[in-house]
Write a protein that holds these residues in place. Structure first.
Motif, PDB file in Angstrom:
ATOM      1  N   TYR A  89       0.811  -1.216   0.000  1.00  0.00           N
ATOM      2  CA  TYR A  89       0.000   0.000   0.000  1.00  0.00           C
ATOM      3  C   TYR A  89       0.847   1.270   0.000  1.00  0.00           C
ATOM      4  CZ  TYR A  89      -4.561  -2.219   0.475  1.00  0.00           C
ATOM      5  OH  TYR A  89      -5.707  -2.931   0.237  1.00  0.00           O
ATOM      6  N   ASP A  90       2.158   1.122   0.127  1.00  0.00           N
ATOM      7  CA  ASP A  90       3.042   2.276  -0.033  1.00  0.00           C
ATOM      8  C   ASP A  90       3.046   2.768  -1.479  1.00  0.00           C
ATOM      9  OD1 ASP A  90       3.749   2.279   2.623  1.00  0.00           O
ATOM     10  OD2 ASP A  90       5.548   1.072   2.341  1.00  0.00           O
ATOM     11  N   PHE A  91       2.658   1.901  -2.404  1.00  0.00           N
ATOM     12  CA  PHE A  91       2.557   2.277  -3.810  1.00  0.00           C
ATOM     13  C   PHE A  91       1.123   2.722  -4.100  1.00  0.00           C
ATOM     14  CE2 PHE A  91       5.720  -1.138  -3.426  1.00  0.00           C
ATOM     15  CZ  PHE A  91       6.849  -0.482  -3.904  1.00  0.00           C
ATOM     16  N   TRP A  92       0.969   3.903  -4.664  1.00  0.00           N
ATOM     17  CA  TRP A  92      -0.367   4.481  -4.852  1.00  0.00           C
ATOM     18  C   TRP A  92      -1.262   3.599  -5.712  1.00  0.00           C
ATOM     19  CZ3 TRP A  92      -2.208   5.380  -9.712  1.00  0.00           C
ATOM     20  CH2 TRP A  92      -1.260   5.417 -10.747  1.00  0.00           C
ATOM     21  N   TRP A  93      -0.659   2.928  -6.697  1.00  0.00           N
ATOM     22  CA  TRP A  93      -1.457   2.134  -7.641  1.00  0.00           C
ATOM     23  C   TRP A  93      -2.050   0.891  -6.990  1.00  0.00           C
ATOM     24  CZ3 TRP A  93       0.724  -2.600  -7.723  1.00  0.00           C
ATOM     25  CH2 TRP A  93       2.102  -2.690  -7.456  1.00  0.00           C
ATOM     26  N   TYR A  94      -1.432   0.418  -5.899  1.00  0.00           N
ATOM     27  CA  TYR A  94      -1.942  -0.791  -5.242  1.00  0.00           C
ATOM     28  C   TYR A  94      -3.325  -0.535  -4.639  1.00  0.00           C
ATOM     29  CZ  TYR A  94      -1.664  -5.304  -2.903  1.00  0.00           C
ATOM     30  OH  TYR A  94      -1.900  -6.618  -2.518  1.00  0.00           O
ATOM     31  N   ASP A  95      -3.495   0.630  -4.055  1.00  0.00           N
ATOM     32  CA  ASP A  95      -4.792   0.987  -3.469  1.00  0.00           C
ATOM     33  C   ASP A  95      -5.851   1.156  -4.552  1.00  0.00           C
ATOM     34  OD1 ASP A  95      -6.402   1.684  -1.188  1.00  0.00           O
ATOM     35  OD2 ASP A  95      -6.347   3.750  -1.884  1.00  0.00           O
ATOM     36  N   VAL A  96      -5.433   1.697  -5.702  1.00  0.00           N
ATOM     37  CA  VAL A  96      -6.361   1.855  -6.830  1.00  0.00           C
ATOM     38  C   VAL A  96      -6.902   0.490  -7.259  1.00  0.00           C
ATOM     39  CG1 VAL A  96      -6.525   2.468  -9.273  1.00  0.00           C
ATOM     40  CG2 VAL A  96      -5.352   4.003  -7.671  1.00  0.00           C
ATOM     41  N   ILE A  97      -5.983  -0.461  -7.431  1.00  0.00           N
ATOM     42  CA  ILE A  97      -6.386  -1.807  -7.842  1.00  0.00           C
ATOM     43  C   ILE A  97      -7.261  -2.458  -6.771  1.00  0.00           C
ATOM     44  CG2 ILE A  97      -5.554  -4.128  -8.421  1.00  0.00           C
ATOM     45  CD1 ILE A  97      -3.054  -2.804  -9.590  1.00  0.00           C
ATOM     46  N   ALA A  98      -6.921  -2.233  -5.500  1.00  0.00           N
ATOM     47  CA  ALA A  98      -7.683  -2.846  -4.407  1.00  0.00           C
ATOM     48  C   ALA A  98      -9.148  -2.429  -4.457  1.00  0.00           C
ATOM     49  CB  ALA A  98      -7.063  -2.456  -3.060  1.00  0.00           C
ATOM     50  N   HIS A  99      -9.405  -1.157  -4.646  1.00  0.00           N
ATOM     51  CA  HIS A  99     -10.790  -0.680  -4.670  1.00  0.00           C
ATOM     52  C   HIS A  99     -11.501  -1.097  -5.957  1.00  0.00           C
ATOM     53  CE1 HIS A  99     -11.095   1.740  -0.998  1.00  0.00           C
ATOM     54  NE2 HIS A  99      -9.791   1.877  -1.128  1.00  0.00           N
ATOM     55  N   PHE A 100     -10.805  -1.014  -7.072  1.00  0.00           N
ATOM     56  CA  PHE A 100     -11.396  -1.441  -8.342  1.00  0.00           C
ATOM     57  C   PHE A 100     -11.737  -2.924  -8.293  1.00  0.00           C
ATOM     58  CE2 PHE A 100     -11.289  -3.050 -12.647  1.00  0.00           C
ATOM     59  CZ  PHE A 100     -11.946  -2.075 -13.377  1.00  0.00           C
ATOM     60  N   LEU A 101     -10.786  -3.731  -7.831  1.00  0.00           N
ATOM     61  CA  LEU A 101     -10.976  -5.182  -7.760  1.00  0.00           C
ATOM     62  C   LEU A 101     -12.068  -5.557  -6.769  1.00  0.00           C
ATOM     63  CD1 LEU A 101      -9.926  -8.050  -8.527  1.00  0.00           C
ATOM     64  CD2 LEU A 101      -8.303  -7.832  -6.635  1.00  0.00           C
ATOM     65  N   GLY A 102     -12.060  -4.914  -5.607  1.00  0.00           N
ATOM     66  CA  GLY A 102     -13.052  -5.237  -4.591  1.00  0.00           C
ATOM     67  C   GLY A 102     -14.468  -4.941  -5.050  1.00  0.00           C
ATOM     68  N   SER A 103     -14.655  -3.805  -5.688  1.00  0.00           N
ATOM     69  CA  SER A 103     -15.987  -3.435  -6.166  1.00  0.00           C
ATOM     70  C   SER A 103     -16.450  -4.348  -7.296  1.00  0.00           C
ATOM     71  CB  SER A 103     -15.964  -1.978  -6.645  1.00  0.00           C
ATOM     72  OG  SER A 103     -17.246  -1.550  -7.026  1.00  0.00           O
ATOM     73  N   ALA A 104     -15.545  -4.646  -8.238  1.00  0.00           N
ATOM     74  CA  ALA A 104     -15.886  -5.547  -9.341  1.00  0.00           C
ATOM     75  C   ALA A 104     -16.252  -6.930  -8.814  1.00  0.00           C
ATOM     76  CB  ALA A 104     -14.723  -5.640 -10.320  1.00  0.00           C
ATOM     77  N   ALA A 105     -15.492  -7.404  -7.820  1.00  0.00           N
ATOM     78  CA  ALA A 105     -15.768  -8.718  -7.237  1.00  0.00           C
ATOM     79  C   ALA A 105     -17.120  -8.726  -6.526  1.00  0.00           C
ATOM     80  CB  ALA A 105     -14.654  -9.102  -6.264  1.00  0.00           C
ATOM     81  N   ALA A 106     -17.436  -7.647  -5.809  1.00  0.00           N
ATOM     82  CA  ALA A 106     -18.735  -7.557  -5.121  1.00  0.00           C
ATOM     83  C   ALA A 106     -19.882  -7.628  -6.117  1.00  0.00           C
ATOM     84  CB  ALA A 106     -18.805  -6.262  -4.318  1.00  0.00           C
ATOM     85  N   ALA A 107     -19.741  -6.917  -7.226  1.00  0.00           N
ATOM     86  CA  ALA A 107     -20.773  -6.972  -8.262  1.00  0.00           C
ATOM     87  C   ALA A 107     -20.880  -8.385  -8.837  1.00  0.00           C
ATOM     88  CB  ALA A 107     -20.455  -5.970  -9.378  1.00  0.00           C
ATOM     89  N   GLY A 108     -19.733  -9.043  -9.016  1.00  0.00           N
ATOM     90  CA  GLY A 108     -19.739 -10.409  -9.524  1.00  0.00           C
ATOM     91  C   GLY A 108     -20.462 -11.367  -8.594  1.00  0.00           C
ATOM     92  N   ILE A 109     -20.284 -11.180  -7.292  1.00  0.00           N
ATOM     93  CA  ILE A 109     -20.974 -12.027  -6.312  1.00  0.00           C
ATOM     94  C   ILE A 109     -22.484 -11.842  -6.410  1.00  0.00           C
ATOM     95  CG2 ILE A 109     -21.350 -12.388  -3.835  1.00  0.00           C
ATOM     96  CD1 ILE A 109     -18.355 -11.627  -3.468  1.00  0.00           C
ATOM     97  N   VAL A 110     -22.912 -10.594  -6.585  1.00  0.00           N
ATOM     98  CA  VAL A 110     -24.346 -10.316  -6.724  1.00  0.00           C
ATOM     99  C   VAL A 110     -24.887 -10.960  -8.000  1.00  0.00           C
ATOM    100  CG1 VAL A 110     -26.081  -8.502  -6.990  1.00  0.00           C
ATOM    101  CG2 VAL A 110     -24.189  -8.186  -5.387  1.00  0.00           C
ATOM    102  N   PHE A 111     -24.126 -10.882  -9.084  1.00  0.00           N
ATOM    103  CA  PHE A 111     -24.545 -11.534 -10.328  1.00  0.00           C
ATOM    104  C   PHE A 111     -24.679 -13.047 -10.127  1.00  0.00           C
ATOM    105  CE2 PHE A 111     -23.048  -7.765 -12.850  1.00  0.00           C
ATOM    106  CZ  PHE A 111     -24.243  -7.552 -13.510  1.00  0.00           C
ATOM    107  N   ALA A 112     -23.736 -13.633  -9.400  1.00  0.00           N
ATOM    108  CA  ALA A 112     -23.795 -15.078  -9.131  1.00  0.00           C
ATOM    109  C   ALA A 112     -25.031 -15.426  -8.317  1.00  0.00           C
ATOM    110  CB  ALA A 112     -22.533 -15.518  -8.386  1.00  0.00           C
ATOM    111  N   PHE A 113     -25.373 -14.574  -7.358  1.00  0.00           N
ATOM    112  CA  PHE A 113     -26.566 -14.774  -6.536  1.00  0.00           C
ATOM    113  C   PHE A 113     -27.828 -14.753  -7.395  1.00  0.00           C
ATOM    114  CE2 PHE A 113     -29.943 -12.717  -3.952  1.00  0.00           C
ATOM    115  CZ  PHE A 113     -30.124 -13.717  -3.007  1.00  0.00           C
ATOM    116  N   PHE A 114     -27.931 -13.762  -8.276  1.00  0.00           N
ATOM    117  CA  PHE A 114     -29.101 -13.668  -9.157  1.00  0.00           C
ATOM    118  C   PHE A 114     -29.153 -14.814 -10.168  1.00  0.00           C
ATOM    119  CE2 PHE A 114     -29.314  -9.000  -8.099  1.00  0.00           C
ATOM    120  CZ  PHE A 114     -30.556  -9.072  -7.491  1.00  0.00           C
ATOM    121  N   ARG A 115     -27.993 -15.296 -10.560  1.00  0.00           N
ATOM    122  CA  ARG A 115     -27.960 -16.421 -11.505  1.00  0.00           C
ATOM    123  C   ARG A 115     -28.597 -17.668 -10.890  1.00  0.00           C
ATOM    124  NH1 ARG A 115     -25.512 -17.871 -16.204  1.00  0.00           N
ATOM    125  NH2 ARG A 115     -24.955 -20.074 -16.449  1.00  0.00           N
TER     126      ARG A 115
END
Length: 216
Positions: A89-115
């Motif tokens: 997390y000392d690298f700025w880009w790591y936090d960017v990926i963390a939030h992007f990845l976490g949100s995308a994964a959360a949406a994917g879980i919801v899609f799996a639930f609806f499936r």
């Protein structure tokens, strides 16, 4: 294969949470950039959310959540823990990926639930409706994550007089909540991650529809 994959991911979730807990109470002595408590709360909340969805499906629809949903939950949690332990997390880009990845994964879980709900003929919403719920849920979870950071800092950094003496070492000030720019950037990348996930789902739906039509 599916049951084995699900068992392995659950064991990995448990192993990671136990590792974090043992460090939090001082049995292990690995250090982190922020706090062990924050990792435990985040990881535990993600795992609890997934297990709740799985429990609901099994109780009301006699169908379990796909193992891929568990994997989508575990990957961002592991990514977050690795960033804390290894100081990525000392690298700025790591936090960017963390939030992007976490949100995308959360949406994917919801899609799996609806499936699963569609498969059991309980819900047959239009793709646009499912995309809306997946996106809003992902963003809402991102907001809750920021509120957790704020609440933890509010207690451990600014109101330490409220912390009992025996819990003083368990609740160090980790300064997890950033400034206005950091918080705004986190939410922005949460939104981008959610958008990317729903666009990916839309693209997959179109491809499957075209394949189905060409097979007729």
């Amino acid at each position: 294969m599916k049951k084995y994959a699900l068992m392995v991911i659950r064991l990995l979730f448990a192993a990671l949470l136990i590792f974090e807990f043992l460090n939090w109470i001082g049995i292990l002595h690995f250090s982190v950039k922020f706090t062990w408590l924050g990792l435990i709360i985040t990881g535990g909340a993600v795992y609890g959310f997934i297990e709740f969805l799985n429990y609901y499906l099994k109780k009301h629809h006699q169908a379990g959540l796909y193992w891929v949903a568990y994997l989508l939950g575990f990957v961002p949690v592991l990514y977050d823990a690795a960033g804390d332990v290894f100081r990525f997390y000392d690298f700025w880009w790591y936090d960017v990926i963390a939030h992007f990845l976490g949100s995308a994964a959360a949406a994917g879980i919801v899609f799996a639930f609806f499936r699963v709900l569609r498969r059991t003929n309980f819900v047959n919403w239009y793709l646009g409706t499912r995309m809306f719920f997946a996106f809003t849920t992902a963003v809402a979870l991102g907001v809750l994550f920021e509120l957790e950071e704020f609440g933890e800092d509010l207690l451990t950094c600014y109101h330490r007089d409220l912390i009992p003496f025996l819990a003083d070492k368990l609740l160090p000030c980790g300064q997890r909540f950033g400034d206005a720019y950091d918080t705004g950037a986190d939410l922005f990348y949460d939104v981008l991650g959610g958008i990317a996930a729903v666009l990916a789902a839309w693209g997959i739906a179109i491809i499957l529809k075209l394949k189905f039509q060409s097979s007729k």
